[in-house]
Design an enzyme around this catalytic site. Structure first.
Site, PDB file in Angstrom:
ATOM      1  N   ASP A   1       0.844  -1.207   0.000  1.00 11.88           N
ATOM      2  CA  ASP A   1       0.000   0.000   0.000  1.00 11.88           C
ATOM      3  C   ASP A   1       0.878   1.254   0.000  1.00 11.88           C
ATOM      4  OD1 ASP A   1       0.901  -0.191   2.598  1.00 11.88           O
ATOM      5  OD2 ASP A   1      -1.068   0.063   3.529  1.00 11.88           O
ATOM      6  N   SER A   2       2.207   1.055   0.018  1.00 11.13           N
ATOM      7  CA  SER A   2       3.128   2.180  -0.226  1.00 11.13           C
ATOM      8  C   SER A   2       2.916   2.742  -1.625  1.00 11.13           C
ATOM      9  CB  SER A   2       4.578   1.736  -0.039  1.00 11.13           C
ATOM     10  OG  SER A   2       4.848   0.559  -0.788  1.00 11.13           O
TER      11      SER A   2
ATOM     12  N   LYS B   1      -1.447  -9.333   2.784  1.00 12.30           N
ATOM     13  CA  LYS B   1      -0.729  -8.912   3.992  1.00 12.30           C
ATOM     14  C   LYS B   1      -1.566  -7.878   4.711  1.00 12.30           C
ATOM     15  CE  LYS B   1       3.171  -6.137   3.823  1.00 12.30           C
ATOM     16  NZ  LYS B   1       2.726  -4.922   4.524  1.00 12.30           N
TER      17      LYS B   1
ATOM     18  N   GLU C   1      -1.707  -5.363   8.573  1.00 14.44           N
ATOM     19  CA  GLU C   1      -0.887  -4.795   9.643  1.00 14.44           C
ATOM     20  C   GLU C   1      -1.561  -4.980  11.003  1.00 14.44           C
ATOM     21  OE1 GLU C   1      -0.043  -0.680   8.790  1.00 14.44           O
ATOM     22  OE2 GLU C   1       0.908  -1.150   6.862  1.00 14.44           O
TER      23      GLU C   1
ATOM     24  N   GLU D   1       8.970  -4.277  10.645  1.00 16.93           N
ATOM     25  CA  GLU D   1       9.462  -2.998  10.104  1.00 16.93           C
ATOM     26  C   GLU D   1      10.021  -2.119  11.206  1.00 16.93           C
ATOM     27  OE1 GLU D   1       6.788  -1.073   7.361  1.00 16.93           O
ATOM     28  OE2 GLU D   1       7.972   0.775   7.320  1.00 16.93           O
TER      29      GLU D   1
END
Ligand code: KIV
Length: 272
Positions: free
Chosen positions: A52-53, A121, A123, A190
């Site tokens: 989603d970057s 994925k 978070e 991260e």
């Protein structure tokens, strides 16, 4: 040659498990479009993350929060059309899985059906564990993401290193275990201290991929545009630039402009 160093024709979640078991490393990069996905797949990358970057890199937003499910599906389907070998992981965007396992399952099913991606994925840890379990119950492989989770930037207030304090480190350790027990096939860590990442990696049987999490993890991920040096203004300590494409592209474009202005392009051989 160890089993995992054989050239996998197709990388699957099972291959990743095998790579970890053999003590080899997993390579992972982001991609958001067909052309770059094709290049990195043919170069032999193990995992392609449609991150989603894309919200930052492709659309110029300050955070990852604005990107929509439809936009992620567009990016992911472009990537999937290019890929023959790598495992494609697609990020679930902010607002499509938190707080509602049924909504999470429906979002994940849309991603799988409409993109042809291989896994998703998301978070977070204990807060989203019911969504993780629901998605996995439908046979969809899930990768976790802990530490600096950019969708929570307004909770953190800063992009600085996470889990330096004992309390947050302990929660991270227990969240990682929770995600493994729920059936995740891997976890991204991260921007956390290298020692903590090493401890988590040792305690888990699933692969742990780091970004700013040191070398004692099972693999590394970077944002493709950052590692290719396509920008000058993002300089975290963990980023290694392998090329300087910002300058290379600028040089090429300047030369093109000058050739056009000076009527040097096209020449006699470049016309019909
Ligand atoms: O969206 C993304 O690019 C990511 C990586 C930074 C792991 O989640």
């Amino acid at each position: 040659m160890s089993e995992s160093k054989r050239n996998y024709k197709k990388v699957t979640t099972n291959s990743l498990q095998e790579i970890k078991k053999n003590g080899d490393k997993i390579s992972m990069l982001t991609a958001y479009d067909y052309t770059l996905a094709k290049i990195i797949d043919e170069a032999g990358i193990d995992i392609i993350l449609v991150g989603d970057s894309a919200s930052n890199v492709m659309a110029g937003h300050e955070t990852t929060l604005p990107i929509t499910l439809e936009q992620m599906i567009y990016h992911a389907s472009s990537v999937v059309r290019a890929v023959n070998r790598a495992l494609v992981v697609v990020d679930m965007p902010f607002g499509t899985y938190q707080g509602n396992p049924i909504k999470a399952l429906n979002s994940a099913i849309r991603i799988m059906k409409e993109t042809g991606g291989h896994s998703i994925k998301l978070e977070g840890g204990s807060e989203i564990i019911e969504s993780v379990k629901k998605i996995i119950s439908a046979g969809i492989p899930v990768m976790g993401h802990l530490g600096l989770t950019p969708q929570s930037i307004y909770k953190f207030g800063t992009y600085t290193v996470r889990a330096k304090e004992e309390e947050e480190a302990q929660k991270l350790i227990s969240d990682a275990k929770l995600l493994e027990e729920a059936g995740c096939f891997g976890i991204v860590l991260e921007k956390i201290p290298a020692k903590l990442a090493q401890e988590i990696t040792k305690n888990l049987s699933i692969p742990v991929i780091g970004i700013g999490a040191g070398s004692q993890v099972d693999g590394q991920v970077l944002v493709l545009h950052d590692m290719l040096g396509m920008n000058h203004d993002f300089n975290p300590r963990f980023l290694r630039r392998y090329l300087n494409l910002y300058d290379e592209i600028t040089t090429g474009v300047k030369k093109y402009i000058s050739d056009v202005k000076n009527s040097d392009f096209p020449n006699k051989d470049e016309q019909y």
